[in-house]
Scaffold this active site. Sequence first.
Site, PDB file in Angstrom:
ATOM      1  N   SER B 148      37.473-113.403 -29.851  1.00 42.44           N
ATOM      2  CA  SER B 148      36.774-114.362 -29.009  1.00 42.44           C
ATOM      3  C   SER B 148      37.209-115.795 -29.378  1.00 42.44           C
ATOM      4  O   SER B 148      38.400-116.059 -29.410  1.00 42.44           O
ATOM      5  CB  SER B 148      35.265-114.155 -29.169  1.00 42.44           C
ATOM      6  OG  SER B 148      34.563-114.769 -28.136  1.00 42.44           O
ATOM      7  N   ARG B 218      20.986-118.264 -25.712  1.00 39.02           N
ATOM      8  CA  ARG B 218      21.447-117.058 -26.398  1.00 39.02           C
ATOM      9  C   ARG B 218      21.261-115.814 -25.520  1.00 39.02           C
ATOM     10  O   ARG B 218      22.117-114.941 -25.469  1.00 39.02           O
ATOM     11  CB  ARG B 218      20.683-116.900 -27.709  1.00 39.02           C
ATOM     12  CG  ARG B 218      21.002-115.632 -28.481  1.00 39.02           C
ATOM     13  CD  ARG B 218      22.438-115.581 -28.914  1.00 39.02           C
ATOM     14  NE  ARG B 218      22.700-114.494 -29.848  1.00 39.02           N
ATOM     15  CZ  ARG B 218      23.901-114.176 -30.290  1.00 39.02           C
ATOM     16  NH1 ARG B 218      24.948-114.870 -29.891  1.00 39.02           N
ATOM     17  NH2 ARG B 218      24.078-113.196 -31.140  1.00 39.02           N
ATOM     18  N   ASP B 314      35.373-105.464 -21.324  1.00 36.35           N
ATOM     19  CA  ASP B 314      35.146-106.888 -21.601  1.00 36.35           C
ATOM     20  C   ASP B 314      35.437-107.689 -20.336  1.00 36.35           C
ATOM     21  O   ASP B 314      36.580-107.833 -19.921  1.00 36.35           O
ATOM     22  CB  ASP B 314      36.070-107.326 -22.749  1.00 36.35           C
ATOM     23  CG  ASP B 314      35.858-108.777 -23.165  1.00 36.35           C
ATOM     24  OD1 ASP B 314      35.132-109.515 -22.460  1.00 36.35           O
ATOM     25  OD2 ASP B 314      36.421-109.174 -24.203  1.00 36.35           O
ATOM     26  N   HIS B 347      32.420-107.271 -24.339  1.00 36.28           N
ATOM     27  CA  HIS B 347      33.106-108.227 -25.197  1.00 36.28           C
ATOM     28  C   HIS B 347      32.738-108.013 -26.671  1.00 36.28           C
ATOM     29  O   HIS B 347      33.550-108.209 -27.560  1.00 36.28           O
ATOM     30  CB  HIS B 347      32.747-109.643 -24.750  1.00 36.28           C
ATOM     31  CG  HIS B 347      33.393-110.708 -25.572  1.00 36.28           C
ATOM     32  ND1 HIS B 347      34.754-110.817 -25.703  1.00 36.28           N
ATOM     33  CD2 HIS B 347      32.865-111.708 -26.321  1.00 36.28           C
ATOM     34  CE1 HIS B 347      35.038-111.843 -26.495  1.00 36.28           C
ATOM     35  NE2 HIS B 347      33.916-112.398 -26.880  1.00 36.28           N
ATOM     36  N   ASP B 348      31.487-107.618 -26.913  1.00 36.20           N
ATOM     37  CA  ASP B 348      31.014-107.394 -28.280  1.00 36.20           C
ATOM     38  C   ASP B 348      31.754-106.280 -29.018  1.00 36.20           C
ATOM     39  O   ASP B 348      31.574-106.140 -30.225  1.00 36.20           O
ATOM     40  CB  ASP B 348      29.521-107.046 -28.263  1.00 36.20           C
ATOM     41  CG  ASP B 348      28.664-108.238 -28.673  1.00 36.20           C
ATOM     42  OD1 ASP B 348      29.239-109.293 -29.003  1.00 36.20           O
ATOM     43  OD2 ASP B 348      27.427-108.110 -28.661  1.00 36.20           O
TER      44      ASP B 348
END
Lengths: 199, 376
Positions: B148, B218, B314, B347-348
């Site tokens: 990232s 967040r 992602d 993405h994580d």
Amino acid sequence: MKAEYNFIANIIEKNSTVLDVGCDDGTLMEFLRKNKNVNIRGIEISKEKVQICIAKGLTVIEGNAELDLKQFPKNSFDYVVLGQTLQAFINPEIVIKELLRVGKKAIVTIPNFGNWKVRLDLLFKGTMPITSSLPHEWYNTPNIHMCTIKDFVRFSEIINFKIVKSLALINKNISNISKSNIFLKNLFGELGIFLIENK
Amino acid sequence: MNTRENIKKLIIEKPLRLDCGKTISKFPLAYETYGKLNENKDNAILVFHALTGDQFVTGVNPITKKDGWWSYAVGPKKSIDTDKYFIICANVIGGCMGSFGPSHENPETKKIYGTDFPVITINDMVNAQVNLLDFFNIKKLFSVVGGSMGGMQVLQFVSNFPDKAKTAVPIACTSSHSAQNIAFNELGRQAITADHNWMDGKYNSKSTLPDKGLAVARMAAHITYLSKKGLQEKFGRNLQERDDLKFGFDADFQIESYLRYQGSVFVDRFDANSYLYITRAMDYFDLVKQFDGNLSNAFKKTKTKFFIMSFTSDWLYPTQENKDIVIALNAIGANVGFVEIESDKGHDSFLLEVPDFLNALKNFLDKSYIEGNNES
């Protein structure tokens, strides 16, 4: 397949740059790296095979030769190798042209559909041939553009590239293909091996 | 707060001219290391953290008391093997884990910098961190690795210092922040600045922190880190500790409760102004523009061996954006490998237990390290 690799290794000069298109699990790449000290890259469509290559310490990108060769500039490599996968592409003509753009020379091997076992299978059984090198059924084969040694030679005339060397693999032996013996080589050859370049 | 003072810090004396035009000097760069630097000093890996990460890569984070953000990947015998390699990670400047950032006191006003802190860029971050090489007396890193925003730093680092890393592993990143990326970051920033406790960034005591805005930022960002399929499989329409809908605005659904929880734990460890600054740095990142529209030029001088990975699910930094980097490298005959990892975790994925990813990372590093040793 050792004979095929040996031949490929024989024509590739030491310390040259090589791209193996459809490098599979990297067996040929390892062989060339070890025996010819070449700077070799691979491109492979299967994620699992790419992972195997990475585990061997080989530089491979996941990709499709029909779409992803275009990222390489002209003459990026001394040799581009396409081992027994030409028949699996949707458009072999584009692939051959791309190989000869990206590489100064290309080495293409094809499973020979003109081999007598294949011919007999179709003649006597009347079903699509299944052999050890062509193990798939007609409905699930990735090989959608099978050709014979003779077809490939004709192909070179049609799309205008030069065959520098042509060999047939018969019973683990390699022999030259010439105008006078092509009938027999096309009948007995299991594999055609061609070193090609642009005219 | 005592533990915060025990954070390892390098005071960088040398003035650093920032992209915004301002110059900073004598500023702290907080870092942590894992493993041992060998005699040849050829086993060092600089890990770059992502937006909300910090220098505590693995083990227990001494501040949050939770596992480090990359515990799956970094540790003894893991992908980035602390038995073999010396791992360095620094908190980015602009961050809030000890490095020079907007929560630091401005000596002139005796108040926190807040928005008086200079806007920093990914370029500034790596230019600050390269000082760690001198500090540890390392001529060349074995690798620079990050996912990232960490991946963006990897790209910028190799571009700025073409002979300072043998290998580089940018993961799930991009060479140029997309409009969608900027849009999500702007959403987060707007949430923070809309919180009346934010007070133009001049909040300074525990009672007036813009926690609500930061939590919303967040929550929104967290959604972008996951995939639709992953969310559906994990939460579906499951209800949170109730048998039926309550016809109100409590967290009826598990996904709501989950997001609220993610927001609430985040505010305990992160500074709202840092969130503004770091997201801005990401938005400004455009390595393509830095090289006049030709990304290849960013890597022209380097012999660094690249290995790039992306993830199928992602959608924040999709495979194509990672492939664009591969294409730019191939265009100049650079040494680059690439694989897209199959994963539903969005993405994580790079932070989670995704065996194909962890194996590929380990194999690439370990084989490249052996190869490097055979050459020399």
